[in-house]
Design a protein around this motif. Structure first.
Motif, PDB file in Angstrom:
ATOM      1  N   GLY A  56       5.449  -1.857 -16.614  1.00  0.00           N
ATOM      2  CA  GLY A  56       4.107  -1.588 -17.124  1.00  0.00           C
ATOM      3  C   GLY A  56       3.374  -2.862 -17.508  1.00  0.00           C
ATOM      4  N   LEU A  57       3.357  -3.831 -16.610  1.00  0.00           N
ATOM      5  CA  LEU A  57       2.809  -5.153 -16.918  1.00  0.00           C
ATOM      6  C   LEU A  57       1.309  -5.151 -17.211  1.00  0.00           C
ATOM      7  CD1 LEU A  57       4.836  -7.134 -14.254  1.00  0.00           C
ATOM      8  CD2 LEU A  57       5.103  -7.310 -16.730  1.00  0.00           C
ATOM      9  N   LEU A  91      -6.607   5.104 -12.036  1.00  0.00           N
ATOM     10  CA  LEU A  91      -6.443   4.082 -13.072  1.00  0.00           C
ATOM     11  C   LEU A  91      -5.201   4.354 -13.908  1.00  0.00           C
ATOM     12  CD1 LEU A  91      -7.595   1.590 -14.505  1.00  0.00           C
ATOM     13  CD2 LEU A  91      -8.922   3.136 -15.963  1.00  0.00           C
ATOM     14  N   LYS A  92      -5.021   5.593 -14.316  1.00  0.00           N
ATOM     15  CA  LYS A  92      -3.832   5.952 -15.110  1.00  0.00           C
ATOM     16  C   LYS A  92      -2.547   5.723 -14.309  1.00  0.00           C
ATOM     17  CE  LYS A  92      -6.063   9.548 -17.930  1.00  0.00           C
ATOM     18  NZ  LYS A  92      -6.122  11.014 -18.182  1.00  0.00           N
ATOM     19  N   LEU A 127       2.295   7.663 -14.080  1.00  0.00           N
ATOM     20  CA  LEU A 127       2.255   9.122 -14.186  1.00  0.00           C
ATOM     21  C   LEU A 127       3.669   9.649 -13.976  1.00  0.00           C
ATOM     22  CD1 LEU A 127      -0.978  10.033 -12.155  1.00  0.00           C
ATOM     23  CD2 LEU A 127      -0.695  10.061 -14.633  1.00  0.00           C
ATOM     24  N   ASN A 128       4.159  10.380 -14.973  1.00  0.00           N
ATOM     25  CA  ASN A 128       5.532  10.919 -14.913  1.00  0.00           C
ATOM     26  C   ASN A 128       6.565   9.826 -14.640  1.00  0.00           C
ATOM     27  OD1 ASN A 128       4.524  13.606 -15.230  1.00  0.00           O
ATOM     28  ND2 ASN A 128       3.993  13.619 -13.039  1.00  0.00           N
ATOM     29  N   GLY A 129       6.319   8.666 -15.245  1.00  0.00           N
ATOM     30  CA  GLY A 129       7.260   7.558 -15.096  1.00  0.00           C
ATOM     31  C   GLY A 129       7.117   6.760 -13.820  1.00  0.00           C
ATOM     32  N   GLU A 130       6.182   7.129 -12.975  1.00  0.00           N
ATOM     33  CA  GLU A 130       5.980   6.402 -11.702  1.00  0.00           C
ATOM     34  C   GLU A 130       4.701   5.585 -11.768  1.00  0.00           C
ATOM     35  OE1 GLU A 130       4.568   7.224  -7.132  1.00  0.00           O
ATOM     36  OE2 GLU A 130       5.417   8.885  -8.281  1.00  0.00           O
ATOM     37  N   PHE A 131       4.807   4.296 -11.456  1.00  0.00           N
ATOM     38  CA  PHE A 131       3.649   3.408 -11.432  1.00  0.00           C
ATOM     39  C   PHE A 131       3.204   3.195  -9.995  1.00  0.00           C
ATOM     40  CE2 PHE A 131       5.285   2.622 -15.587  1.00  0.00           C
ATOM     41  CZ  PHE A 131       4.206   2.209 -16.360  1.00  0.00           C
ATOM     42  N   ALA A 132       1.928   3.460  -9.737  1.00  0.00           N
ATOM     43  CA  ALA A 132       1.392   3.298  -8.385  1.00  0.00           C
ATOM     44  C   ALA A 132       1.134   1.829  -8.077  1.00  0.00           C
ATOM     45  CB  ALA A 132       0.113   4.105  -8.227  1.00  0.00           C
ATOM     46  N   ILE A 133       1.019   1.537  -6.802  1.00  0.00           N
ATOM     47  CA  ILE A 133       0.816   0.175  -6.312  1.00  0.00           C
ATOM     48  C   ILE A 133      -0.550   0.076  -5.655  1.00  0.00           C
ATOM     49  CG2 ILE A 133       1.672  -1.566  -4.675  1.00  0.00           C
ATOM     50  CD1 ILE A 133       4.454  -0.301  -5.095  1.00  0.00           C
ATOM     51  N   GLY A 134      -1.252  -1.018  -5.929  1.00  0.00           N
ATOM     52  CA  GLY A 134      -2.578  -1.235  -5.371  1.00  0.00           C
ATOM     53  C   GLY A 134      -2.584  -2.295  -4.277  1.00  0.00           C
ATOM     54  N   CYS A 150      -4.102  -6.641   6.181  1.00  0.00           N
ATOM     55  CA  CYS A 150      -3.957  -5.671   5.091  1.00  0.00           C
ATOM     56  C   CYS A 150      -2.591  -5.835   4.452  1.00  0.00           C
ATOM     57  CB  CYS A 150      -4.142  -4.249   5.611  1.00  0.00           C
ATOM     58  SG  CYS A 150      -5.736  -3.965   6.410  1.00  0.00           S
ATOM     59  N   SER A 151      -2.491  -6.786   3.520  1.00  0.00           N
ATOM     60  CA  SER A 151      -1.228  -6.968   2.820  1.00  0.00           C
ATOM     61  C   SER A 151      -1.027  -5.842   1.820  1.00  0.00           C
ATOM     62  CB  SER A 151      -1.193  -8.324   2.113  1.00  0.00           C
ATOM     63  OG  SER A 151      -0.991  -9.357   3.058  1.00  0.00           O
ATOM     64  N   VAL A 152       0.236  -5.578   1.513  1.00  0.00           N
ATOM     65  CA  VAL A 152       0.642  -4.418   0.708  1.00  0.00           C
ATOM     66  C   VAL A 152       0.236  -3.148   1.456  1.00  0.00           C
ATOM     67  CG1 VAL A 152       0.896  -3.564  -1.649  1.00  0.00           C
ATOM     68  CG2 VAL A 152      -0.037  -5.851  -1.276  1.00  0.00           C
ATOM     69  N   ALA A 153       0.555  -3.119   2.735  1.00  0.00           N
ATOM     70  CA  ALA A 153       0.183  -1.971   3.568  1.00  0.00           C
ATOM     71  C   ALA A 153       0.876  -0.696   3.112  1.00  0.00           C
ATOM     72  CB  ALA A 153       0.534  -2.257   5.030  1.00  0.00           C
ATOM     73  N   HIS A 154       1.908  -0.830   2.282  1.00  0.00           N
ATOM     74  CA  HIS A 154       2.635   0.337   1.780  1.00  0.00           C
ATOM     75  C   HIS A 154       2.067   0.853   0.458  1.00  0.00           C
ATOM     76  CE1 HIS A 154       4.299  -3.108  -0.313  1.00  0.00           C
ATOM     77  NE2 HIS A 154       4.874  -2.316  -1.193  1.00  0.00           N
ATOM     78  N   ALA A 155       0.941   0.297   0.005  1.00  0.00           N
ATOM     79  CA  ALA A 155       0.386   0.635  -1.311  1.00  0.00           C
ATOM     80  C   ALA A 155      -0.047   2.099  -1.400  1.00  0.00           C
ATOM     81  CB  ALA A 155      -0.795  -0.268  -1.620  1.00  0.00           C
ATOM     82  N   ASP A 156      -0.184   2.568  -2.639  1.00  0.00           N
ATOM     83  CA  ASP A 156      -0.663   3.928  -2.887  1.00  0.00           C
ATOM     84  C   ASP A 156      -2.188   4.009  -2.825  1.00  0.00           C
ATOM     85  OD1 ASP A 156       1.913   5.373  -3.764  1.00  0.00           O
ATOM     86  OD2 ASP A 156       1.914   3.580  -5.022  1.00  0.00           O
ATOM     87  N   TYR A 157      -2.852   2.933  -3.244  1.00  0.00           N
ATOM     88  CA  TYR A 157      -4.322   2.891  -3.262  1.00  0.00           C
ATOM     89  C   TYR A 157      -4.772   1.496  -2.847  1.00  0.00           C
ATOM     90  CZ  TYR A 157      -3.313   6.767  -6.471  1.00  0.00           C
ATOM     91  OH  TYR A 157      -2.815   7.906  -7.044  1.00  0.00           O
ATOM     92  N   SER A 158      -5.966   1.415  -2.299  1.00  0.00           N
ATOM     93  CA  SER A 158      -6.482   0.108  -1.886  1.00  0.00           C
ATOM     94  C   SER A 158      -7.963  -0.028  -2.208  1.00  0.00           C
ATOM     95  CB  SER A 158      -6.247  -0.114  -0.390  1.00  0.00           C
ATOM     96  OG  SER A 158      -6.798   0.944   0.366  1.00  0.00           O
TER      97      SER A 158
END
Length: 543
Positions: free
Chosen positions: A113-114, A168-169, A175-182, A218-226
């Motif tokens: 949670g940095l 944002l959350k 959410l439910n212990g999972e942090f998304a990647i941008g 497109c770096s971080v092509a595996h991200a959840d949101y961009s």
């Protein structure tokens, strides 16, 4: 008759061992054993240092050993990311296949949670500086891009699009212990860093948009949101959007949000990081920030945070290079003497250590300015702001650019010098992390604007503000606290350079002026770093 009395007398047996060196290297704690890093943290963090220091001391062993081992395993070429475009039933899934170590490292680091409100900014800063010592490791760029995505949504909240608050959350608090990647997808094949040349089209769809076209890097092509830049249909100006990789319920089904990943790039460095080419075919996108001001939003917020983080990463790279070069030079004996006892090696080791400490001090000082400014991230300088605030924001913006070009450039040299201390072992991929980090810093030099582009931008920026910020004021702001003679000398050089054809037509005079400008910018930022280093040393000496 037995002619050999014991095994140790077998002719030609090689009994040399690197075990002592390996044991010392693996036992190092990258924070506890780095007194300079601790001094820097104490100086800039101030009153909160005690409690933050305890948390970092608890955190550091995990980075130094466990995460470092994961980073080294996932760097092997046979486990680098690759694409699986279809499943067994001919469904297009564009799955990016990564090794188990990548998933584990990513989950544990993002799980810290940095960027959460629960973590103090300085604690996050020092923890990220330690994480960057892993090299890219498939997590450095994702962390940076996630920070930028969080920054842009926080800067432009929109209650009419509740999905943005959920994103944002998901990225900031989990959410439910999972942090998304941008991620941030801006570059197109025809434009590179030239964002006005974007052709990706955003077609209105109610209050949201649908994207059509291509992005090329497109770096971080595996991200959840961009964060994606595009032009709204009928407009010639760039806007910004947040694009989910999967719509609700679709991630487990591997059904992407209206886009395909054409391929994964084969890069010189940051090889563990999936960088793709993406083809949008009606992807749902949420607008964020002022329409038609996407370039200002991208440069002022997303790219500023990315460039700031690259400076932190370079400090981390150099600290690691210095630590490992010094350790090896104290272990390895050549022609009867330790490597460190040869003057030619000793002077290189001294340079590497000084560069690492200068770069670290400069990174701390710029981040300190970032935290002290009320709104350091802005899509352009608002003319309604008080003049003194405008000046501070402008100087900060240029410092970030100067740091980016200076630290990546010197980082290449420092890593190269560090590898030379190891001689032939310096280029052996399994012997140390330095070859991998060397390639990473070369790539970082090109990301978020290559050197020539940013040198041009700095020159134009300073030209544009001379009516309200003179060259001497600019230099005085950058080198606040330096000797008057130093400020005066740099001010005269800047005034002189602003009269030269640095951006003129190509001829001998303009090329000479351009070379002078390049040299000036490097020297100016080095003076800033030395000022920061002197601050830390002076505070430590008082104690």
């Amino acid at each position: 008759m037995n002619l050999v009395s014991n095994d140790s007398e077998i002719r030609g047996e090689n009994v040399y061992s690197f075990d002592e060196f390996c044991s010392k290297r693996e036992s190092l704690d990258w924070y506890r054993d780095d007194l300079f890093l601790q001094k820097s943290a104490e100086h800039f963090i101030g009153l909160d240092y005690g409690k933050i220091n305890e948390r970092i001391l608890t955190f550091s062993p995990t980075v130094s050993l466990k995460w470092n081992q994961l980073a080294e395993r996932m760097a092997r070429p046979e486990v680098r990311p690759f694409m699986l475009h279809y499943d067994a039933f001919n469904h297009r899934i564009d799955r990016i296949v990564r090794p188990m170590e990548a998933h584990q490292l990513e989950k544990e680091i993002f799980g810290e949670g940095l960027f959460s409100n629960k973590m103090a900014p300085w604690e996050s800063f020092v923890k990220r500086l330690l994480i960057h010592q892993l090299g890219e490791a498939g997590v450095a760029c994702p962390l940076t891009c996630t920070h930028g995505l969080i920054g842009i949504i926080e800067q432009f909240p929109n209650e009419n699009i509740p999905e943005l608050e959920e994103i944002l959350k998901h990225t900031k608090e989990g959410l439910n212990g999972e942090f998304a990647i941008g991620a941030q997808f801006m570059t197109e094949i025809q434009g590179g860093s030239d964002l006005p040349a974007n052709l990706l089209e955003a077609v209105p769809d109610g209050g949201n948009y649908r994207l059509y076209g291509n992005k090329f890097f497109c770096s971080v092509a595996h991200a959840d949101y961009s964060v994606v830049t595009a032009k709204i249909s009928g407009s010639n100006k760039v806007s910004t959007f947040i694009v989910p990789s999967w719509l609700p319920g679709d991630k487990m089904k591997e059904k992407r949000n209206g886009y395909e990943i054409n391929r994964i790039k084969w890069k010189l460095g940051t090889a563990e990081l999936p960088t793709g080419e993406i083809n949008y075919k009606g992807a749902l996108a949420y607008p964020v920030g002022p329409k038609d001001k996407g370039i200002a939003v991208a440069a002022g917020i997303v790219l500023t945070l990315s460039r700031l983080e690259i400076g932190i990463a370079c400090a981390a790279f150099m600290l690691r290079a210095s630590r490992e070069a010094n350790l090896y030079s104290d272990f390895r004996t050549v022609f009867g003497k330790k490597v460190k006892d040869y003057p030619l090696a000793a002077c290189k080791l001294k340079y590497i250590e000084n560069a690492a400490q200068r770069t670290t001090a400069g990174a701390f000082k710029i981040y300190d300015t970032f935290l002290r400014l009320e709104r350091p991230l802005n899509p352009g300088l608002d003319s309604d702001l008080p003049m003194e605030v405008r000046k501070q924001l402008f100087i900060f913006r240029e410092l970030v650019l100067l740091q980016k070009i200076s630290t990546t450039n010197e980082g290449v040299k420092v890593l190269n010098e560090a590898m030379s201390i190891f001689a032939g072992h310096g280029v052996m991929e399994e012997f140390s992390s330095l070859p991998r980090i060397f390639r990473d810093v070369v790539v970082n030099e090109q990301w978020e604007g290559p050197r020539n582009l940013l040198l041009t931008q700095i020159y134009r920026d300073i030209q544009r503000v001379t009516e309200w910020l003179s060259p001497s004021e600019f230099v005085g702001g950058v080198l606040h606290g330096a000797a008057i003679e130093t400020i005066h000398e740099f001010s005269l050089q800047l005034e002189n350079l602003l009269q030269k054809p640095v951006l003129g037509i190509v001829n001998e005079a303009s090329m000479e002026a351009a070379t002078e400008w390049d040299t000036f910018c490097s020297a100016l930022f080095k003076a800033y770093q030395e000022l920061a280093l002197n601050e830390i040393e002076a505070k430590a000496n008082i104690k």
